[in-house]
Scaffold this motif. Sequence first.
Motif, short mmCIF file in Angstrom:
data_model
loop_
_atom_site.label_atom_id
_atom_site.label_comp_id
_atom_site.label_asym_id
_atom_site.label_seq_id
_atom_site.Cartn_x
_atom_site.Cartn_y
_atom_site.Cartn_z
N LEU A 1 2.09 6.95 -4.59
CA LEU A 1 2.28 5.70 -3.86
C LEU A 1 3.49 4.92 -4.38
O LEU A 1 4.21 4.29 -3.61
CB LEU A 1 1.02 4.84 -3.96
CG LEU A 1 -0.23 5.30 -3.21
CD1 LEU A 1 -1.36 4.31 -3.43
CD2 LEU A 1 0.05 5.46 -1.72
N LEU A 2 3.69 4.95 -5.68
CA LEU A 2 4.79 4.19 -6.28
C LEU A 2 6.15 4.85 -6.05
O LEU A 2 7.17 4.17 -6.02
CB LEU A 2 4.55 4.01 -7.78
CG LEU A 2 3.36 3.14 -8.19
CD1 LEU A 2 3.19 3.15 -9.70
CD2 LEU A 2 3.53 1.72 -7.67
N VAL B 1 8.37 3.57 -3.16
CA VAL B 1 8.83 2.21 -3.50
C VAL B 1 9.96 2.31 -4.52
O VAL B 1 10.94 1.57 -4.44
CB VAL B 1 7.66 1.37 -4.04
CG1 VAL B 1 8.15 -0.02 -4.43
CG2 VAL B 1 6.55 1.27 -3.01
N ALA C 1 2.91 13.02 4.64
CA ALA C 1 2.29 12.25 3.57
C ALA C 1 0.77 12.28 3.67
O ALA C 1 0.07 12.29 2.65
CB ALA C 1 2.79 10.81 3.61
N GLY D 1 -1.49 13.60 0.74
CA GLY D 1 -2.54 12.77 0.16
C GLY D 1 -3.84 13.53 0.03
O GLY D 1 -4.53 13.43 -1.00
N ARG E 1 9.08 12.27 -3.09
CA ARG E 1 8.75 11.01 -2.43
C ARG E 1 9.71 9.89 -2.82
O ARG E 1 9.90 8.95 -2.04
CB ARG E 1 7.31 10.61 -2.76
CG ARG E 1 6.32 11.30 -1.85
CD ARG E 1 4.91 11.19 -2.38
NE ARG E 1 3.98 11.64 -1.37
CZ ARG E 1 3.31 10.82 -0.57
NH1 ARG E 1 3.44 9.52 -0.69
NH2 ARG E 1 2.49 11.30 0.34
N GLY F 1 11.45 7.70 0.18
CA GLY F 1 11.58 6.24 0.27
C GLY F 1 13.02 5.81 0.41
O GLY F 1 13.35 4.94 1.23
N VAL G 1 8.39 2.53 5.23
CA VAL G 1 7.89 2.92 3.91
C VAL G 1 6.38 2.68 3.83
O VAL G 1 5.63 3.48 3.27
CB VAL G 1 8.63 2.16 2.79
CG1 VAL G 1 8.03 2.48 1.43
CG2 VAL G 1 10.11 2.52 2.81
N GLY G 2 5.93 1.56 4.42
CA GLY G 2 4.51 1.26 4.42
C GLY G 2 3.69 2.34 5.12
O GLY G 2 2.57 2.64 4.72
N LEU H 1 2.86 5.01 2.72
CA LEU H 1 1.82 4.61 1.76
C LEU H 1 0.43 4.64 2.41
O LEU H 1 -0.54 5.12 1.82
CB LEU H 1 2.12 3.21 1.21
CG LEU H 1 3.49 3.00 0.57
CD1 LEU H 1 3.60 1.60 -0.02
CD2 LEU H 1 3.77 4.06 -0.48
N THR I 1 -0.65 8.28 3.03
CA THR I 1 -1.05 8.91 1.77
C THR I 1 -2.46 8.48 1.37
O THR I 1 -3.29 9.29 0.96
CB THR I 1 -0.07 8.54 0.65
OG1 THR I 1 1.25 8.92 1.03
CG2 THR I 1 -0.43 9.25 -0.66
N THR I 2 -2.73 7.19 1.51
CA THR I 2 -4.04 6.65 1.15
C THR I 2 -5.14 7.23 2.03
O THR I 2 -6.21 7.61 1.54
CB THR I 2 -4.03 5.11 1.26
OG1 THR I 2 -2.99 4.59 0.42
CG2 THR I 2 -5.36 4.53 0.82
#
Length: 199
Positions: free
Chosen positions: A8-9, A12, A100, A104, A124, A128, A148-149, A152, A155-156
Amino acid sequence: MASFIAALLAPVAGVLLYIWLHNRPSTIRAIDTAVLWILPVLVAFQVLPHAFTERDIGPLIAVLLGVGILYLIEKISRSLARHTDDFAIFLGVFSMAVHALLEGGALIPAAASAPFAFAVILHRVAVGLLIWWLLEPRHGVGLAMAGVGAILVATTVGFAASTEILPDGHAALELYQAFVAGSLLHVVFHQGRRDHRHD
């Protein structure tokens, strides 16, 4: 769980890397050049393994079609060129989000090996950076953040669903992603550079 958080990071971190480098006059052209290398590497990372393991040239043909169809549309109508590129970017971000989602699901501790998790996290960062490079100059910070969101969120969702999200057979998905990757190659090499001003 650590691999999931790092995944996730990573996008970013790619955005922050872009912003940090792009605010330095001496590195603006360098980062634009780097993107021209990053996308082919990402395409190879997604397309070539399937082509070699399955001995299937379908994904490679799909990449060429992605490049060629946009080229033909732009030759037929210049007025459609920018809209075509924007559509390709939208498809590209959507395709990255689908990828993604699958990643995930594969990042659960029972399924993810250390080398796989490292490869996912490393590429990743590039994802980004690429999304920000494609969206922010054309459409502003808001849409770039949304792009980008989407990575995330996907992935979640994939991680929460774990291996249930992984399809048994996904040849059509592979071909779709290869086609979109080809269209993004066209955008980056032909049109994308025109959107980045070097004042």
